[in-house]
Structure formats: C-alpha cells, structure tokens
Design an enzyme around this catalytic site. Structure first.
Site, PDB file in Angstrom:
ATOM      1  N   CYS A 233      81.866  55.042   7.051  1.00  0.00           N
ATOM      2  CA  CYS A 233      82.780  56.093   6.307  1.00  0.00           C
ATOM      3  C   CYS A 233      83.722  55.590   5.240  1.00  0.00           C
ATOM      4  O   CYS A 233      83.740  54.159   5.240  1.00  0.00           O
ATOM      5  CB  CYS A 233      83.412  56.717   7.542  1.00  0.00           C
TER       6      CYS A 233
ATOM      7  N   ALA B 296      86.309  52.955   6.530  1.00  0.00           N
ATOM      8  CA  ALA B 296      85.521  51.634   7.037  1.00  0.00           C
ATOM      9  C   ALA B 296      85.582  51.037   5.490  1.00  0.00           C
ATOM     10  O   ALA B 296      85.783  49.860   5.367  1.00  0.00           O
ATOM     11  CB  ALA B 296      84.103  51.857   7.376  1.00  0.00           C
TER      12      ALA B 296
ATOM     13  N   ARG C 248      85.336  42.061  11.042  1.00  0.00           N
ATOM     14  CA  ARG C 248      84.651  41.842  10.039  1.00  0.00           C
ATOM     15  C   ARG C 248      84.809  40.320   9.702  1.00  0.00           C
ATOM     16  O   ARG C 248      84.285  39.861   8.427  1.00  0.00           O
ATOM     17  CB  ARG C 248      85.181  42.667   8.703  1.00  0.00           C
TER      18      ARG C 248
ATOM     19  N   HIS D  70      85.982  52.436  -0.850  1.00  0.00           N
ATOM     20  CA  HIS D  70      86.113  51.487  -1.726  1.00  0.00           C
ATOM     21  C   HIS D  70      86.850  51.897  -2.981  1.00  0.00           C
ATOM     22  O   HIS D  70      87.944  51.220  -3.279  1.00  0.00           O
ATOM     23  CB  HIS D  70      84.837  50.603  -2.078  1.00  0.00           C
TER      24      HIS D  70
END
Lengths: 475, 478
Positions: free
Chosen positions: B60, B63, B94, B193
């Site tokens: 999503c 994220a 991550r 992003h």
C-alpha cells in the site's frame, strides 16, 4: 546544525541508561516505542490457516494482507495464503460491498476455497462496512454459493491485538459452523490459541495419543504451516481441522484451550451458547502447568495418566535437577504474549530463576494478577510485572536494573545487545533464527528444550569469555 | 537458446484461460510477450487497480512512503500514525542498513507509533500526535526531525496532521513533516513513493546550505539506493574511486541533513527510477540539476553506467573511470569464470517491485542465465518502456502478477530459479524450485557495485546448485 561530537553522542547514550531517563520514559502517554504487539487481522489470518480449504478473506486494502502474509511467512518460513478486497479511495467513499462481491467471485474461481474466513481492517471498521449485510447480499445475488460457509469477524486494528483477532475469528468460525446435536461424543477439543510454535501442538497431540484420548485440535495449523517439501505446492495443505469436525465440535465432550487470553470469547461461546464443558488451562510450560493440563484431561476423560508419561515427566525433572545450578538465582527479562509469559514465569521459578521483568505489551490486569500470584507462591519478591508497556520501557528497566538473559520474540534483540546479555528466542515472531518454532516448549519435552537452550547458552558464554586458566573441560 | 515467441504467446493464453470473460479481459492487458522494439505499454498495461479476491503481490501507499522512501532516513523519527499494525509489520523488515549510534544518530532499529485505540478513532488523534511529538523530543533530543506517516484511519476520520506538524515544528523548533500516505490511496506502494517525494519537495528541498569552500565540480548525489544489505556503500566505493564526491545519498543510510543540501550538487545519479524520479525531476526543474539513471547490477551494466556517468564530467574523471573499470574487470572475469559454467543457460523468472525486474537482467546475463519472465508489482508505463529493451524477445512481461498466474507460468516455463519476495519464496520452494528473495537479497548482499556482483553470483549459485534440492523426491521413488 553542527554534527555531534563523539563525546556528545556517548553522553546522550549514557543518559539513556539512567534512572532519570527511565522516569521520563515511563511518563510518556501518547507514543509507543517498540511494542511487542501486532494487530487483530494477523491473528484472524493465522487462525484461518488452521481450517481445511479455508481462504482468509480480509476486507480492506491489499497492503494490510501483504503485511500479514510477509510477517507470518518470515516466522514459519512457509507460504501463507490470504486475499483482500483490494479497497481503494472509492471504497472509502462508497463502501466496500462491490469489492466484496467481486472478491468472492474471483477468489472462488481461482482458489476454490471450501470456506471463507472473513476479517476486517481499520479502514473497513472506520467506514462502517456491515460484514453481515455484505455476506447476505452476496448470497442473495449469487456471488457466494450457499455451500461455502463464510464466517466473519470484526477485527479492528485499534482494539486489542493479534491474540484477540485470533479469538474473534475462531469464535466466528465455530459459531457459524457448529450445529448442536442430540448426543455427546467422547472426543475432547483442544484449542491451541495464538501459538506459533507448531512443535507445541504436535507435542500435545503426542501426549493425548499416548493417553488414548480421542481429541480434535481446533484451528490446527501444525501441518498446514509446517508442510513437507515434496515438489508440490498445495494452496490448502492437508491436516487442518476439517469443516465437518468443526461442525460437530460443539457436540464433543469438552474443550480445553491451551491459552486463556487468546481464547476468551471462544471459550465463552462454547460454554454459554453450546453448553459445552469448556475451559482454558494455563499454558503447559514447566512441570506444574503440564501436570495440571494432564490432570484436567484425565479428569474430563476418566483416562489415567500412564506410566509412559510419568516416566517422561521424570526425565524432564531429571534434566532440571541436573541443570538447575546454572539457572538458580539468575535474573531474566521476559516479554511477549500473555499466556506464554505466564507459563514461562512458572518454569523459571521452578528452576530457581528470577523473572525480574515480565513485560507484556498486550496483557491486562488479570494477566498481571496471575503472574504476581506465581511470584508470590515462590516467594520471589524481585519480580516485576508490566502490562501495556513496550520494549523501550524494557530497555530502561534492564539498563537500570540488569538481568542475565532475555527471553522472548526476535524484536528483543536490540535491548539484549545494548545490555550485553544473551537472548533466547521464544514466541512470536521469530525472524532471525531457524526452526525454533518446530521445537516444543510445552509439556515435559518443552522443559527439556527450555533447559537445554537456556543453560547451554549460559555455559557457552562462560567458555567464550574465560581466560586460558578457566577454560575448563568440565562445565 | 532464443525464446520461442509463439510458444510464449500460447503459454500466456493458456494461463489466462482460467478466468471468466471480465477478469480475463482485465488481466490479458497486463501480461504480454516481449518484443524489443515494441512500446512498453503495448506489452503490459500498468498502475491500475488490482482484482479484489486474488493474491496480488502489492502493498500500500504507507508501505511506499514509510517502508521505502522515508523509513531509511536514519536521523529522523518516523512515526507510524494510527493503529498498531502497520508500524509493527514494517519494523526492521526491509534491511536498510545504516551507520550511527542507535537512539542518538540512528533511529532505524525503532518502531514509533501513536497506537490508535477506539477513543482516538472516535475523538480524533491530533492531540495525541502533538503530545507524542513532544514526548519523543524529550526522550530523543538529538533527532533531526519527525516524519508523520498516516495510516488508513487518519484520512477517514478527518484529522488535520498538517496543522499539528506546523504547530509542533514551531513549538519545538524542529522539522515535522506530515505524509498523507493512507494505505487506501492509489493502487499500490507506488503512490506512496510519490506522496513521500512530494513531502520531501515541500519540507526539505533547499533548506540547507553547503559552504562554498566545500563545493567541488565533482559533487553528486545518489538517489534511489536504499542500502539493502549495504548496497549504497558498495556503489559509493565505485563512484568515489571514479573521482566523484558523494555529497548526499538517499535514502539508504541517509540523513535529512544530506537531503537538505542535495540541491547544491552538480548531478543526481538515480538508481531506483520508479521511487525517486519525481524528486529528481523537481531538482531539475527548480535548480537545473541534471539527473541520470544508472544501473550497478553486474559488470556489463556497471561498465556502461560508469562511462555514462563519466561522460558528464571532464577528462580527469573519464580517465579515473577507465582505471576503475580496468582494475575491476579481471576480478569480475574471475567471478564469471568461477560461476558461469555452473549457471550457464539457467532460466530465471523475476517478480519484484518497480525497478529490479529490468535492472538486474544484465547481471543474470553476465552469468550466462536467461530471464524468461520479468514481472513488476507496481511499475508504470515508463518502466515498461525501459523494460522491453532490456529483455529478449519472447520473454514474458507481466504487471501485478498474482500468485495463481505466477505458479501457472512457472509450471509451463520450468524455471531454474525464481527471484521474487518473501510471500512467494516458500510457494516455489515447495515446488522444488530454487528461489532468491530479491527485495531483501534473502538476508545477504550487497548486490550493487563490483563487490555486490561477487556476492550475487555466489548466491545464485548456492540457490540453484544446492545439494539439498536433490532430496525433494524420496530415494525409493526416484
């Protein structure tokens, strides 16, 4: 802004280890730092993985489901199946029913589940989607065939934790599938609770088999989340609790849950609605709680505890007395889910250890009372119990009042490193060690495993840190 | 051996046959067969909604913002604003490595959340957020700022985190950046992003200054390297040896201090185009700083990239760069000589985020391996434009490849290696197919740069040629 000097960095770091900092840290009310607590739908997905042909169906954004699948996969090192209704902005405005319908249709076509286990996310809880209506409308409009059960549970992430999500989903599944019949069987139901140690479930099954007790494990993912590698991927692995058995489970003689805090609602449902003898025992960690579990089984079924198990018990006690000198008086900080912590506290006390900090991010007053009663029973006045606290609180605790070892999930490794003490992985999640979840810490075998892990770790440290003169063969 | 285009087309057709008309129509636009001269979006449509009820690999917007772009910035405190889960699942998962003393210079090992409860949903969480920032400033006085990442409920209950950010940043004389990355926004991580890039634009760009005496004509910034397993360090080693001066790198091992002065550089070197093209474009528009894409996977692409970057600079840098290539080529040849015979002709299927399915093709080819499928979770049409050229004709290109399609393609293509994420790993391993996680480098790495290629080659070899795979079938059934 000027870069900090090394000295300034060191001073700040040192300050974080002080009583003054601890006081400040414990005053905070609005920020949580490193909590050992996940959200409800994760527990719902785990529970669903314990049922035959069942697809966890999460009503919300697919980002949530990606997170649950990632998280569970990292722990079990197994595939985790789950779908979402892939809601986006328009779902937030118009509600998620249309995506629900399409989701059922697509999922049935691709994955042919025998059951949908539906849970919610904070998004669908906030927009107020009515799961009951969505399921009913889907049936009426033909998106959801009558022969595919679709139990649903509200699992808002802003209430409780993963253990409540497990409980809510399990109660919904039993409530939906269970059909009260005329007769009562000899079978007893075992509900593991939110326990991600598949070895525990297998161990309990083994003991019941030795006792010749007919049993049914409800939400049994001991096989589905520990499946053989044989060249074939199965979306739905064998060995989960069948839907037929689940339908009939309400007619079994009794239910024993191996965790209390993750099965409250389910036990209440079985007792109140289905009038079944249903209770939770203390998680069988350590000798005493294992004895109690076996006695509870024996009492309900009338079966005696056989010599074979008594011998096992004897071997476990033997392993304890052989090794107790290495644990006696040692101080432990333990953290994780409440049921595991209660059991672990009991085991450590049996070994003469001191559970100095028992810290639970998702524990309640009842949990606190349970653990404090145990501490009192053993006259351990050094033990402190913390609920609704996180691992940054734990950091302050161990920095101001040191311990010899941490026991809990992987997230504790940062505190252990700061404190310079060993950390035994136990509970959920374990992301940084392999196979731990395959080894039971329940029952008498579990006593031997716990003792092995803890004691050998202490001995390894002696070996690693001793000078030549003290590097001895005998330990 | 060349891939048979017709056979690939038949395979795609066959895999799509399971769908009824409507979803079939949807999915066939997203799966195509590569032709080098074809337009990317003609091969696969992208950045559209996922089908509900299927196992999409996507995440999503949260994220994308917290997990990818902002999360690795080590000297700020990332607050997961909302209920407990999102912050928990994105905590340390991550592998963005970072230097610095934890809790003082580096907040990467932490998970900060406002932990919304029912009362916060009902009464709103703005006061709680304000209080949280005050408490954090008290507990972590060395933090260089706060980034508030909204989870789903924030946008639904009408909280005004922008106002809280403004007030707390004034009250505490610090930076507080609100990020509206609620998980229901957009169709994947990708919008996250973009949202994070926009917040960098609005709150960070141009806020610092590099002293003139410190400036050189070789100053560059590396953007879009997240330092998975140490990637950015391996990349910087090469770029520094070329004679360039890395003033800032984000967000892997990154700091807001460096982000503030990035507008002072002469060039931006962009690795992950998908997640940071937005801000790179902004630097270009506002400051006229050119940006250039590069690819540091495998010696062929590294050499190409070094020359492409060096061409931006003077002869001195170009000479240095040739020396770097000269220095490492024999080492790389030794790696290839060691591993290529063990990997030659092996077929790979890739499903990763928005960059690697095309970027890493060259590294596999350096080892003699063949990429037969390149699939993305969240790429856009510009990514597909870049992809068709990198792949052989006949390779399958897929967008938002779901688990069912992935498995069915693998049944037909019989890859020797699948390269994807944790959700996919154990599915394929159960099938007896070797697998490498290509988000996290499967807890190995780095894979970038010359140092990275040696590790990459070793890892692909150990995955494919592990003796353990020989035991999948019982001896009595062979």
């Amino acid at each position: 802004m000027a870069k900090m000097t090394k000295e300034e960095v060191r001073q700040t770091k040192d300050w974080m280890k002080t009583e003054e900092y601890k006081e400040l840290n414990f005053k905070r009310k609005s920020i949580v730092i490193n909590p050992e607590r996940a959200c409800q739908p994760l527990g719902a997905v785990l529970c669903s993985a314990g049922f035959e042909g069942t697809m966890p169906f999460v009503h919300g954004s697919h980002g949530c489901v990606a997170y649950y699948r990632n998280n569970l996969s990292r722990h079990f090192r197994e595939p985790i199946a789950a779908v979402s209704t892939s809601l986006t902005e328009d779902g937030a405005v118009f509600g998620g029913q249309a995506n629900g319908f399409e989701g059922f249709k697509n999922c049935l076509n691709l994955y042919k589940p025998k059951m949908f286990a539906i849970s919610t996310t904070c998004m669908t809880e906030v927009i107020g989607d009515d799961l009951g209506a969505i399921v009913n409308n889907a049936r009426a409009k033909g998106f959801l065939p009558e022969d595919v059960p679709a139990p649903y549970a509200n699992t808002p992430s802003f209430v409780g934790s993963h253990i409540d999500g497990y409980d809510n989903m399990l109660a919904a599944i039993i409530d939906t599938l269970g059909v009260k019949g005329e007769s009562v069987s000899d079978v007893i139901n075992i509900i593991p609770g939110f326990d991600t140690t598949t070895g525990n479930i297998n161990e309990i099954k083994r003991l019941l088999t030795i006792m010749k007790v007919p049993y049914l494990v409800i939400a049994d993912y001991s096989n589905t989340l520990d499946s053989p590698l044989n060249g074939e991927y199965k979306l739905y692995n064998e060995g989960a609790t069948t839907l037929e058995d689940t339908k009939n489970c309400v007619n079994n003689k009794a239910t024993i849950a191996l965790q209390k805090f993750s099965t409250k609602k389910t036990i209440a449902l079985l007792a109140d609605k289905f009038k079944q003898e249903a209770k939770a025992v203390k998680s069988p960690v350590g000798i005493k709680f294992t004895d109690e579990f076996l006695m509870a089984v024996s009492e309900i079924t009338g079966k005696e505890i056989p010599k074979e198990i008594e011998d096992e018990r004897g071997r476990a006690v033997d392993s304890m007395t052989d090794a107790q000198q290495y644990i006696h008086g040692k101080k432990f900080a333990i953290f994780g889910d409440p049921d595991i912590l209660t059991g672990l506290t009991s085991y450590l006390l049996e070994m003469g250890g001191i559970p100095k900090y028992v810290l639970c991010s998702n524990g309640n007053e009842e949990f606190k009372n349970d653990v404090e009663a145990l501490l009192k029973e053993y006259g351990c006045d050094e033990g402190e119990v913390y609920i609704d606290k996180d691992l940054w609180h734990l950091h302050s605790l161990v920095m101001t009042g040191p311990v010899d070892m941490l026991i809990g999930p992987s997230h504790g490794k940062f505190v252990a490193r700061e404190a310079g003490v060993p950390h035994i992985r136990l509970g959920y999640p374990i992301f940084d060690r392999v196979n731990i979840h395959r080894y039971p810490f329940y029952a008498y075998s579990g006593v031997i495993n716990l003792t092995t892990w803890i004691v050998n770790k202490f001995i390894e440290i002696v070996d690693d840190t001793s000078d030549d003169a003290h590097f001895e063969l005998l330990r | 051996m060349a891939i048979n285009i017709k056979e690939s087309e038949e395979i795609v057709e066959d895999v799509l046959n399971i769908y009824p008309e409507k979803p079939r129509k949807n999915r066939q636009e997203h799966i195509g067969v590569n032709k080098k001269d074809a337009c990317g979006s003609c091969v696969a449509k992208s950045n559209l909604k996922s089908l509900p009820g299927v196992m999409t690999p996507r995440g999503c917007a949260y994220a994308g913002s917290k997990g990818v772009v902002w999360g690795p910035v080590k000297d700020v405190i990332n607050i997961s604003h909302g209920p407990i889960g999102c912050g928990h699942y994105s905590w340390g998962t991550r592998r963005n490595l970072a230097n610095g003393v934890p809790g003082v210079e580096n907040f990467m090992p932490f998970q900060f959340t406002t932990d919304f409860r029912e009362r916060d949903i009902v009464f709103g969480g703005d006061k709680k957020l304000e209080q949280a920032i005050h408490e954090l400033k008290g507990l972590f006085p060395t933090t260089k700022g706060f980034v508030v990442e909204s989870e789903c409920p924030i946008g639904l209950i009408g909280d005004d985190i922008e106002a809280v950010a403004k007030k707390t940043s004034a009250d505490l004389n610090t930076t507080v950046i609100p990020v509206r990355c609620e998980g229901f926004r957009g169709v994947s991580q990708s919008l996250g992003h973009h949202i994070a890039n926009d917040s960098i634009r609005d709150y960070v760009v141009g806020t610092g200054k590099l002293d003139d005496s410190q400036k050189t004509k070789y100053d560059v910034a590396i953007l879009g390297d997240y330092n998975i397993g140490g990637d950015v360090w391996a990349s910087m080693k090469v770029i520094t040896e070329m004679g360039l001066n890395v003033i800032a790198h984000w967000s892997g091992d990154g700091s807001i201090e460096e982000m503030r002065i990035t507008h002072e550089v002469n060039y931006i070197l962009l690795h992950c185009y998908r997640s940071m093209n937005y801000i790179s474009n902004y630097y270009n528009e506002k400051y006229g700083i050119p940006w250039i894409e590069y690819n540091f996977f495998g010696p062929t692409k590294i050499k190409e990239s070094i020359r492409k970057i060096a061409a931006l600079f003077d002869e001195h840098i170009q000479e240095q760069s040739e020396k770097v290539i000269e220095k490492y080529e024999p080492k790389m040849q030794a790696v290839i000589d060691k591993y290529r015979p063990r990997l030659e002709g092996k077929k790979v299927m890739i499903l990763v985020g928005g960059l690697r399915p095309r970027h890493i093709v060259g590294a596999y080819e350096d080892l003699g391996m063949q990429v037969v499928t390149a699939a993305y979770e969240f790429a856009h049409s510009d990514d597909y434009e870049r992809t068709t050229k990198e792949l052989e004709d006949g390779a399958i290109v897929a967008d938002d490849l779901n688990e069912h399609e992935f498995i069915e393609l693998a049944h037909r293509l019989k890859p020797d290696l699948v390269a994807s994420g944790i959700k996919e790993k154990y599915v394929f391993q159960k099938m007896g197919i070797p697998f490498r996680q290509m988000h996290s480098w499967d807890y190995s790495g780095p894979y970038h740069g010359y140092d990275g290629f040696e590790i990459f080659a070793k890892d692909m070899d150990l995955a494919i040629n592990s003796p353990s795979w020989k035991f999948v079938k019982p001896s009595w059934k062979k």
